[in-house]
Scaffold this motif. Structure first.
Motif, PDB file in Angstrom:
ATOM      1  N   ILE A 209     -14.971  54.133   4.293  1.00 57.48           N
ATOM      2  CA  ILE A 209     -14.853  53.506   5.708  1.00 57.48           C
ATOM      3  C   ILE A 209     -13.814  53.162   6.322  1.00 57.48           C
ATOM      4  N   TYR A 210     -13.159  53.887   7.072  1.00 59.56           N
ATOM      5  CA  TYR A 210     -11.883  53.417   7.872  1.00 59.56           C
ATOM      6  C   TYR A 210     -12.365  52.640   9.226  1.00 59.56           C
ATOM      7  N   ARG A 211     -11.833  51.529   9.175  1.00 59.02           N
ATOM      8  CA  ARG A 211     -12.134  50.910  10.748  1.00 59.02           C
ATOM      9  C   ARG A 211     -10.833  51.011  11.360  1.00 59.02           C
ATOM     10  N   HIS A 212     -11.023  51.487  12.677  1.00 59.67           N
ATOM     11  CA  HIS A 212      -9.975  51.503  13.428  1.00 59.67           C
ATOM     12  C   HIS A 212      -9.577  50.110  14.466  1.00 59.67           C
ATOM     13  N   PRO A 213      -8.321  49.997  14.832  1.00 58.89           N
ATOM     14  CA  PRO A 213      -8.109  48.567  15.582  1.00 58.89           C
ATOM     15  C   PRO A 213      -9.019  48.884  16.812  1.00 58.89           C
TER      16      PRO A 213
END
Length: 176
Positions: free
Chosen positions: A168-172
């Protein structure tokens, strides 16, 4: 007694220097079906036959109606051809909306995924309140992982999506 019902959806058109992010159309189906039948689907559930591709194409249109946001078709301004799909998806049972992308054969390696996904991320935050979204990315999908990192997203955790381990990549946040 029956009554007619009108279903309306507004799909904003987003333009970048080289791309038009626009609504999915029935005329896009042959391109969608070709992609769905290709090996390029390995990280998004695998190959689909024409019937499955048609259902997926209609589901993409329906997502705009049900959620008020969805995947845009990515149109290459120079050729006028569909170059991929990207945008937001939030299926039943998912923890939160996802920013996703895929670029069609013949259009990869041009920076279209980055250009389109950045424009989608901006639009999602400003228009739909989708700020700081996630991307589910297969561990082995190095191209998508590099793209997410280029966009400033960072690995938040590991998870399982549709029986597949993912990062799971979290975007800024855009509006921070």
């Amino acid at each position: 007694m029956t009554a007619d019902v009108t279903i309306k959806v507004i799909v904003p058109v987003v333009e970048t220097d080289r791309l038009i992010l626009r609504e999915p159309r029935e005329s896009d189906f042959e391109t969608v079906a070709a992609f769905a039948a290709s090996d390029r689907t390995a990280f998004i559930g695998g190959k689909q036959n024409r019937y499955e591709a048609w259902r997926g194409h209609l589901a993409g249109i329906g997502h705009w109606i049900a959620r008020g946001y969805g995947f845009w078709m990515v149109e290459d301004k120079a050729s006028g051809k569909p170059a991929g799909r990207l945008g937001f998806i939030y299926h039943a049972g998912w923890s939160e909306p996802e920013l996703g992308w895929h670029i069609y054969d013949g259009f990869e390696g041009r920076g279209y995924a980055f250009e389109g996904a950045m424009a989608a991320r901006q639009t999602g935050a400003r228009r739909f309140g989708l700020d700081g979204v996630i991307s589910h990315i297969d561990h082995a999908n190095l191209r998508s992982r590099k793209l997410a990192e280029r966009m400033g997203a960072t690995i938040e955790r590991e998870a399982v999506l549709l029986e597949t381990p993912v990062l799971i990549y979290r975007h800024p946040k855009v509006l921070a």
